[in-house]
Design an enzyme around this catalytic site. Structure first.
Site, PDB file in Angstrom:
ATOM      1  N   ASP A 168      30.466  25.396  -3.518  1.00 27.27           N
ATOM      2  CA  ASP A 168      31.208  24.068  -3.314  1.00 27.27           C
ATOM      3  C   ASP A 168      31.307  23.378  -5.478  1.00 27.27           C
ATOM      4  O   ASP A 168      32.742  23.152  -5.229  1.00 27.27           O
ATOM      5  CB  ASP A 168      30.157  22.804  -2.807  1.00 27.27           C
ATOM      6  CG  ASP A 168      31.473  21.867  -2.705  1.00 27.27           C
ATOM      7  OD1 ASP A 168      32.321  21.974  -2.331  1.00 27.27           O
ATOM      8  OD2 ASP A 168      30.152  20.843  -2.797  1.00 27.27           O
ATOM      9  N   ASP A 169      30.493  23.702  -5.788  1.00 23.23           N
ATOM     10  CA  ASP A 169      31.032  24.175  -6.967  1.00 23.23           C
ATOM     11  C   ASP A 169      32.542  24.584  -7.655  1.00 23.23           C
ATOM     12  O   ASP A 169      32.600  23.725  -8.348  1.00 23.23           O
ATOM     13  CB  ASP A 169      29.576  23.791  -8.136  1.00 23.23           C
ATOM     14  CG  ASP A 169      28.266  22.852  -7.611  1.00 23.23           C
ATOM     15  OD1 ASP A 169      27.862  22.257  -7.233  1.00 23.23           O
ATOM     16  OD2 ASP A 169      27.826  24.035  -7.274  1.00 23.23           O
TER      17      ASP A 169
ATOM     18  N   ASN B 140      29.927  13.631 -13.900  1.00 17.71           N
ATOM     19  CA  ASN B 140      29.309  12.814 -13.187  1.00 17.71           C
ATOM     20  C   ASN B 140      27.781  12.507 -13.881  1.00 17.71           C
ATOM     21  O   ASN B 140      27.870  13.482 -14.407  1.00 17.71           O
ATOM     22  CB  ASN B 140      28.583  13.496 -12.098  1.00 17.71           C
ATOM     23  CG  ASN B 140      30.598  13.456 -10.902  1.00 17.71           C
ATOM     24  OD1 ASN B 140      30.731  12.238 -11.376  1.00 17.71           O
ATOM     25  ND2 ASN B 140      30.879  14.036 -10.738  1.00 17.71           N
TER      26      ASN B 140
ATOM     27  N   LYS C 278      23.670  17.500   0.671  1.00 20.73           N
ATOM     28  CA  LYS C 278      25.044  17.596   1.276  1.00 20.73           C
ATOM     29  C   LYS C 278      24.898  18.084   2.208  1.00 20.73           C
ATOM     30  O   LYS C 278      26.424  17.450   3.386  1.00 20.73           O
ATOM     31  CB  LYS C 278      25.182  18.970   0.682  1.00 20.73           C
ATOM     32  CG  LYS C 278      25.701  18.952  -0.772  1.00 20.73           C
ATOM     33  CD  LYS C 278      26.836  19.260  -1.356  1.00 20.73           C
ATOM     34  CE  LYS C 278      27.978  18.538  -2.401  1.00 20.73           C
ATOM     35  NZ  LYS C 278      28.137  19.479  -3.481  1.00 20.73           N
TER      36      LYS C 278
ATOM     37  N   TYR D 258      23.949  10.629  -1.590  1.00 15.89           N
ATOM     38  CA  TYR D 258      24.001  12.065  -2.651  1.00 15.89           C
ATOM     39  C   TYR D 258      24.319  11.108  -3.709  1.00 15.89           C
ATOM     40  O   TYR D 258      23.384  10.357  -4.142  1.00 15.89           O
ATOM     41  CB  TYR D 258      25.606  12.616  -1.628  1.00 15.89           C
ATOM     42  CG  TYR D 258      25.452  13.555  -2.270  1.00 15.89           C
ATOM     43  CD1 TYR D 258      24.872  14.612  -2.366  1.00 15.89           C
ATOM     44  CD2 TYR D 258      26.538  14.455  -3.133  1.00 15.89           C
ATOM     45  CE1 TYR D 258      24.329  15.487  -2.733  1.00 15.89           C
ATOM     46  CE2 TYR D 258      26.817  15.713  -4.126  1.00 15.89           C
ATOM     47  CZ  TYR D 258      25.873  16.039  -3.626  1.00 15.89           C
ATOM     48  OH  TYR D 258      25.813  17.910  -4.000  1.00 15.89           O
TER      49      TYR D 258
ATOM     50  N   GLU E  93      24.826  26.525  -3.821  1.00 16.98           N
ATOM     51  CA  GLU E  93      24.672  24.997  -4.046  1.00 16.98           C
ATOM     52  C   GLU E  93      24.092  24.564  -6.008  1.00 16.98           C
ATOM     53  O   GLU E  93      22.747  25.477  -5.803  1.00 16.98           O
ATOM     54  CB  GLU E  93      24.144  24.066  -3.311  1.00 16.98           C
ATOM     55  CG  GLU E  93      24.126  22.037  -4.183  1.00 16.98           C
ATOM     56  CD  GLU E  93      25.885  21.709  -3.892  1.00 16.98           C
ATOM     57  OE1 GLU E  93      26.536  22.468  -2.924  1.00 16.98           O
ATOM     58  OE2 GLU E  93      25.330  20.746  -4.680  1.00 16.98           O
ATOM     59  N   ASP E  94      24.401  24.017  -6.858  1.00 13.53           N
ATOM     60  CA  ASP E  94      24.018  24.448  -7.979  1.00 13.53           C
ATOM     61  C   ASP E  94      23.073  25.571  -8.740  1.00 13.53           C
ATOM     62  O   ASP E  94      21.827  24.772  -9.118  1.00 13.53           O
ATOM     63  CB  ASP E  94      23.213  22.874  -7.837  1.00 13.53           C
ATOM     64  CG  ASP E  94      24.339  20.985  -7.600  1.00 13.53           C
ATOM     65  OD1 ASP E  94      24.932  21.510  -7.845  1.00 13.53           O
ATOM     66  OD2 ASP E  94      23.721  20.073  -7.958  1.00 13.53           O
TER      67      ASP E  94
ATOM     68  N   ARG F 145      20.848  24.235 -12.030  1.00 12.90           N
ATOM     69  CA  ARG F 145      21.563  23.414 -12.433  1.00 12.90           C
ATOM     70  C   ARG F 145      22.279  22.476 -11.715  1.00 12.90           C
ATOM     71  O   ARG F 145      23.077  22.298 -11.314  1.00 12.90           O
ATOM     72  CB  ARG F 145      23.084  23.712 -12.955  1.00 12.90           C
ATOM     73  CG  ARG F 145      23.947  23.244 -14.241  1.00 12.90           C
ATOM     74  CD  ARG F 145      25.231  23.738 -13.892  1.00 12.90           C
ATOM     75  NE  ARG F 145      25.385  23.057 -12.134  1.00 12.90           N
ATOM     76  CZ  ARG F 145      26.192  22.768 -11.472  1.00 12.90           C
ATOM     77  NH1 ARG F 145      27.496  22.665 -12.000  1.00 12.90           N
ATOM     78  NH2 ARG F 145      26.304  22.084 -10.508  1.00 12.90           N
TER      79      ARG F 145
HETATM   80  P1  NAD Z   1      29.278  23.649 -15.924  1.00 13.50           P
HETATM   81  O1  NAD Z   1      27.374  23.417 -16.961  1.00 13.50           O
HETATM   82  O2  NAD Z   1      29.383  24.999 -14.895  1.00 13.50           O
HETATM   83  O3  NAD Z   1      30.055  23.613 -17.148  1.00 13.50           O
HETATM   84  C1  NAD Z   1      29.981  22.684 -18.391  1.00 13.50           C
HETATM   85  C2  NAD Z   1      30.978  22.771 -19.510  1.00 13.50           C
HETATM   86  O4  NAD Z   1      31.050  22.243 -20.349  1.00 13.50           O
HETATM   87  C3  NAD Z   1      31.093  24.616 -19.789  1.00 13.50           C
HETATM   88  O5  NAD Z   1      31.583  25.066 -19.907  1.00 13.50           O
HETATM   89  C4  NAD Z   1      30.255  23.506 -21.427  1.00 13.50           C
HETATM   90  O6  NAD Z   1      30.609  24.864 -22.424  1.00 13.50           O
HETATM   91  C5  NAD Z   1      31.350  22.654 -21.068  1.00 13.50           C
HETATM   92  N1  NAD Z   1      30.575  21.787 -22.629  1.00 13.50           N
HETATM   93  C6  NAD Z   1      29.226  21.130 -22.862  1.00 13.50           C
HETATM   94  N2  NAD Z   1      29.336  20.792 -23.777  1.00 13.50           N
HETATM   95  C7  NAD Z   1      31.109  20.713 -24.293  1.00 13.50           C
HETATM   96  C8  NAD Z   1      31.438  19.442 -25.140  1.00 13.50           C
HETATM   97  N3  NAD Z   1      30.621  19.370 -26.017  1.00 13.50           N
HETATM   98  N4  NAD Z   1      32.470  19.686 -25.474  1.00 13.50           N
HETATM   99  C9  NAD Z   1      33.844  20.813 -24.984  1.00 13.50           C
HETATM  100  N5  NAD Z   1      32.653  21.701 -23.846  1.00 13.50           N
HETATM  101  C10 NAD Z   1      31.264  21.056 -23.361  1.00 13.50           C
HETATM  102  O7  NAD Z   1      28.944  22.028 -14.397  1.00 13.50           O
HETATM  103  P2  NAD Z   1      30.339  22.272 -13.485  1.00 13.50           P
HETATM  104  O8  NAD Z   1      29.390  21.942 -12.360  1.00 13.50           O
HETATM  105  O9  NAD Z   1      31.522  22.716 -13.964  1.00 13.50           O
HETATM  106  O10 NAD Z   1      30.531  20.347 -13.974  1.00 13.50           O
HETATM  107  C11 NAD Z   1      30.777  19.432 -15.130  1.00 13.50           C
HETATM  108  C12 NAD Z   1      31.455  18.284 -14.984  1.00 13.50           C
HETATM  109  O11 NAD Z   1      31.989  18.232 -14.059  1.00 13.50           O
HETATM  110  C13 NAD Z   1      29.988  17.639 -14.443  1.00 13.50           C
HETATM  111  O12 NAD Z   1      30.030  16.297 -15.087  1.00 13.50           O
HETATM  112  C14 NAD Z   1      30.422  17.537 -12.697  1.00 13.50           C
HETATM  113  O13 NAD Z   1      29.257  16.131 -13.041  1.00 13.50           O
HETATM  114  C15 NAD Z   1      31.153  17.299 -13.029  1.00 13.50           C
HETATM  115  N6  NAD Z   1      31.731  17.629 -11.834  1.00 13.50           N
HETATM  116  C16 NAD Z   1      32.421  16.786 -11.070  1.00 13.50           C
HETATM  117  C17 NAD Z   1      33.350  17.051  -9.367  1.00 13.50           C
HETATM  118  C18 NAD Z   1      34.288  16.241  -8.838  1.00 13.50           C
HETATM  119  O14 NAD Z   1      34.825  15.326  -9.673  1.00 13.50           O
HETATM  120  N7  NAD Z   1      34.241  16.132  -7.848  1.00 13.50           N
HETATM  121  C19 NAD Z   1      32.734  18.612  -9.399  1.00 13.50           C
HETATM  122  C20 NAD Z   1      32.245  19.556  -9.708  1.00 13.50           C
HETATM  123  C21 NAD Z   1      32.055  18.720 -10.954  1.00 13.50           C
END
Ligand code: NAD
Length: 550
Positions: free
Chosen positions: A267-268, A407, A173, A102, A244-245, A155
């Site tokens: 899940d996201d 990530n 997954k 993963y 997913e994604d 995404r």
């Molecule tokens: P997403 O694309 O849905 O959301 C990203 C957000 O970040 C958006 O609101 C965007 O406007 C904002 N953003 C982008 N550039 C920015 C900046 N310069 N300043 C402020 N905000 C900014 O993505 P997501 O699913 O919400 O995931 C976001 C991150 O979280 C990813 O890197 C993902 O890997 C990580 N994540 C971690 C876990 C975990 O730790 N378990 C789980 C899910 C997602």
């Protein structure tokens, strides 16, 4: 515990066809008697080897590969040849295998999907299948599907639109569902709804395996997804569906639209919310206060951020707080700046968290106004938790909570060592990708990873065992509490907010029992309620041991 192939079609193949059936193949582990009985004599080298010897060979071969992508390809090949051995290897070496099957390696595998493509795995549904999705689903060789992970590839992790290559994510997954929660491999179905891609490079790549068109949108897209879900209910009536994604524009909408109609979750959004809430609940044992004493400042207002905030609110509401009051403890900074009511054109999912305060454009300015007790990074913007921000938090709070969740590792808002150093070793830190232990002023910190794999396999297992017709927010809330309760004082002493990954089967089983119990209590369960739910969950879980054909 299930170690046999009882859920697989019981017409035993013979001869070379058996060797090519990954669910039954044992390779060199077929005994002399089995070789005689099953027409295998001469088709295998004469030595009969134990599974332990086969694991040794696999681990040796893996070590000789010189990149993680090569290791991924090797493991995928093993999964295609011998799933029992694949899962034995994965489960015996889970902390080492998880980053290979993963994230982060699966991200590279999706980017290079066309290039590393060997054997198809999963079902591809395309826009051309509209009106015929049922017949596509009927082509799947297994009937008793219990869990479907479906993506449209728009995404993929933090990598953007990868079109049909997103299949790697669904496959990965589901491998975790089997490894962490013991869902039998034949009950797992990965699906990619290939509606095209906006990724020009992919569309030009001769090796791209998907449809070369721009993405289907609007009513046609909705009708295809609608047909897909109706078809899954008909063809696989006991399956739980995990979205997913999907991109923001569809993820929130689809979840809202179908969450009460199907046994379905995202899940996201919900899994992330749950694992992070578990981390926060564990953090409260260090700070000595309660969730309601906190102000949470999020960087990033996407699926992860909103999912986490929604579950924080659910938790506060269950403690008796009014929902509006609970939302006032969550603040967001997105790519424009602080999410406030005066902003125009705010996306719908951000509106509940827009407050009547003055707009500022940066995280540091927002922190000055809000004085957060916790910062939660889900933006994909590396380095955005600056030294100034963390030092100021540490001035105001004895234990600032710093969750840098983006990530892969290179996108993390700060590193573990920065978090400890800039707060004088007082940060309560968790990350999205694993960080190695950090030595700071004579103490070794072991940073915890807020890995969704702590949550979704157990929630899925609970929904499957109870045959629940819903997967609710409350179930994710229950899962978070269960996970937090499994964090020991020893874990907390090391700075780790989650139990060791080596306990993941136990974690999944405990979550499954609580989720199933809830499904029975609330009347979502379609299965007959067992006398001993703990035993029922244990019995359901697949253990990778070879069946005897003697
Ligand atoms: P997403 O694309 O849905 O959301 C990203 C957000 O970040 C958006 O609101 C965007 O406007 C904002 N953003 C982008 N550039 C920015 C900046 N310069 N300043 C402020 N905000 C900014 O993505 P997501 O699913 O919400 O995931 C976001 C991150 O979280 C990813 O890197 C993902 O890997 C990580 N994540 C971690 C876990 C975990 O730790 N378990 C789980 C899910 C997602």
């Amino acid at each position: 515990m299930r170690s046999d192939s009882s859920v697989v079609d019981d017409r035993v193949q013979h001869g070379v066809r058996l060797l090519h059936d990954p669910l039954r193949n044992k390779g060199t582990a077929f005994t002399a008697e089995e070789r005689d009985a099953l027409g295998l004599r001469g088709l295998l080298p004469p030595a009969v080897q134990s599974m332990e010897t086969q694991v040794l060979r696999v681990m040796g071969n893996l070590a000789r590969k010189d990149s993680d992508l090569e290791r991924y390809i090797f493991l995928a090949g093993l999964q295609d040849r011998n799933e029992t051995l694949f899962y034995r290897v994965v489960m015996e070496h889970l902390p080492e295998m998880m980053p290979l099957i993963y994230t982060p390696t699966v991200g590279a595998a999706c980017q290079h999907f066309g290039q590393i493509f060997r054997r198809p795995r999963g079902l591809f549904v395309t826009a051309d299948d509209f009106g015929h999705v049922r017949s596509v689903l009927r082509n799947w060789p297994h009937r008793d599907v219990r869990i479907i992970v479906v993506t449209d590839g728009e995404r993929i992790l933090g990598l953007g639109d990868l079109g049909a290559n997103g299949m790697g994510i669904a496959v990965g997954k589901l491998a975790l569902y089997t490894a962490c929660a013991g869902i039998h491999p034949s009950q797992c179905l990965p699906v990619t709804i290939d509606v095209g891609t906006e990724n020009e490079n992919l569309r030009k790549d001769p090796l791209y395996v998907g449809t070369r068109r721009s993405r289907l949108r609007g009513e046609d897209y909705d009708a295809l997804v609608d047909e897909f879900l109706a078809a899954t209910r008909e063809v696989f009536p006991r399956a739980v569906v995990q979205l997913e994604d999907f991109a923001n524009i569809n993820a929130f909408r689809l979840l809202r639209k179908y969450n009460e109609q199907y046994s379905l979750f995202d899940d996201d959004i919900q899994g992330t919310g749950s694992v992070v809430l578990a981390g926060l609940l564990a953090a409260m044992r260090v700070t000595g206060n309660s969730l309601s004493d906190n102000r949470f400042l999020f960087l990033g207002a996407g699926e992860a951020g909103i999912g986490i905030a929604d579950l924080i609110v659910a938790s506060l509401v269950s403690d008796g707080m009014d929902a509006e009051e609970a939302r006032r403890r969550c603040f967001f900074v997105d790519s424009t700046g602080l999410v406030v009511n005066s902003r125009e054109n705010l996306a719908e999912h951000k509106r509940p968290f827009a407050h009547d305060i003055e707009f500022v454009s940066t995280l540091e300015e927002a922190a000055e106004v809000i004085r957060p007790t916790a910062v939660i990074g889900v933006s994909g913007v590396p380095g955005s938790f600056t030294e100034k921000l963390l030092r100021e938090m540490a001035e105001h709070h004895p234990h600032p909570i710093v969750f840098a969740l983006s990530n892969p590792t290179a996108k993390s808002e700060c590193t573990a060592s920065q978090a400890y150093e800039w707060t004088g070793g007082r940060a309560i830190f968790a990350s999205g990708s694993p960080f190695p232990p950090v030595d700071y002023q004579g103490k070794t910190f072991v940073p915890g990873q807020a890995n969704n794999a702590y949550i979704f396999p157990g929630v899925g297992l609970g929904a499957i065992v109870s045959n629940s017709n819903r997967v609710t927010d409350e179930m994710f809330f229950i899962a978070a509490r269960e996970l937090a309760s499994m964090v020991s004082e020893h874990d907390l002493g090391l700075g780790r907010l989650f139990p060791s990954l080596s306990r993941i089967r136990e974690v999944s089983a405990r979550i499954a029992v609580s989720v199933a119990a809830h499904a029975f209590e609330r009347g979502y369960a379609q299965a007959a309620e067992p006398d001993d739910l703990v035993q029922t969950v244990q019995d359901f879980m697949f253990v990778p041991e070879y069946a005897s054909f003697a």
